[in-house]
Write an enzyme that holds these catalytic residues in place. Sequence first.
Site, PDB file in Angstrom:
ATOM      1  N   ILE A  81       0.842  -1.014   0.051  1.00 44.01           N
ATOM      2  CA  ILE A  81      -0.013   0.049  -0.075  1.00 44.01           C
ATOM      3  C   ILE A  81       0.844   1.185   0.091  1.00 44.01           C
ATOM      4  O   ILE A  81       0.539   2.298  -0.597  1.00 44.01           O
ATOM      5  CB  ILE A  81      -1.030   0.082   1.327  1.00 44.01           C
ATOM      6  N   GLU A 158      -7.545  -2.135   5.530  1.00 48.41           N
ATOM      7  CA  GLU A 158      -7.524  -2.784   6.852  1.00 48.41           C
ATOM      8  C   GLU A 158      -6.303  -3.847   6.792  1.00 48.41           C
ATOM      9  O   GLU A 158      -5.620  -4.395   5.771  1.00 48.41           O
ATOM     10  CB  GLU A 158      -8.529  -3.510   6.939  1.00 48.41           C
ATOM     11  N   GLY A 299      -5.715  -7.072   0.464  1.00 52.50           N
ATOM     12  CA  GLY A 299      -6.284  -6.028   1.348  1.00 52.50           C
ATOM     13  C   GLY A 299      -5.193  -4.549   1.526  1.00 52.50           C
ATOM     14  O   GLY A 299      -4.613  -4.115   0.512  1.00 52.50           O
ATOM     15  N   GLU A 300      -5.328  -4.234   2.541  1.00 50.87           N
ATOM     16  CA  GLU A 300      -4.471  -3.052   3.078  1.00 50.87           C
ATOM     17  C   GLU A 300      -4.915  -1.572   2.164  1.00 50.87           C
ATOM     18  O   GLU A 300      -4.423  -0.487   2.315  1.00 50.87           O
ATOM     19  CB  GLU A 300      -3.096  -3.145   2.495  1.00 50.87           C
ATOM     20  N   GLY A 301      -6.003  -1.804   1.417  1.00 51.41           N
ATOM     21  CA  GLY A 301      -6.286  -0.532   0.832  1.00 51.41           C
ATOM     22  C   GLY A 301      -5.653  -0.582  -0.749  1.00 51.41           C
ATOM     23  O   GLY A 301      -5.867   0.367  -1.577  1.00 51.41           O
TER      24      GLY A 301
END
Length: 335
Positions: A81, A158, A299-301
Amino acid sequence: MIKELQHKIDLKTKPLGSLGLLESVALQIGTVQNSLTPCLKNPSIVVFAGDHGIAVEGVSAYPQEVTFQMVMNFLNKGAAINVFSNQHQIDIKIVDAGVKFNFEAHKDLIDAKIGNGTKNFLFEKAMSTCEMEKCFKLADDIVTQLNSTGCNIIGFGEMGIGNTSAAALIMSSICNLPLEICTGKGTVVSDERLAKKIETLKKCQLFHGSISDATEILQTYGGFEIAQICGAMLAAYKKNMLIMVDGFISTAAYLVASKMIPEIKSHAIFCHLSDEAGHKHLLNYLEAEPLINLKMRLGEGTGCAIAYPLIESAVKFLNEMASFESAGVSTKNIQ
């Protein structure tokens, strides 16, 4: 405004509809901003991190301490990210929503800790009503601060070992779908561990029984990071910000938010189709069309960061592309 925007899109030097989803996104953004010349300002991605009590039941292949270790990686700018946000000049903030670790102060870390992880929802609700309300309040504060800097488009990432289990239970309970459809491998690497994960989640559902209220479902199964993402999305909608929805976990948070304020969909841009098994079914339930499918499930955006240039392209073509009239290009013959 919708008719004017559509007319402007249709008169660009291209066949009708030939820019596909970019045309839909341009129309959506112009409608949200009530402008024929919309703009994106100070794009931001906020990564919420939290631990989950259910992790002790072996639903993940990774130990719980990976949550805080990955937060440190975010702060040290070593994660995916960080790379993608830096590439596309997107501001990134990390939120400690409830990690089982005490971090030192850091300029990129927002302290919104509710507790050292949620409770184990195999035996009790993940959080109290008071804790969930505090999640919403702190999330509102975070979005309000970002909005005050001029930010009008925000994505949510997240991090939390065990959070695919929480998201699967939220999805199953709200969408009334079997856990086998909602549950993917997450960080689980083997079919055997996946079967154990599903068996464990079924026990959780049996323990809590049928729950119909979305906020109670969030309180029962959600992580502090999922609750804060939900609250942040609601806050962003109320401030007329565009909301970039990431993968499975963030979409589960959005699912709860959409049950609380259905109108939030007008502001939501679904960035990608996650390779996490339940995500396509969740998007189908929401009647949402993702911008890209790169078979990502990190994930992580990261889906927001990767999709942002496409969102930017939608605004650029609307504002800068010539019309048939301005370019002196003949339009299609009328039959």
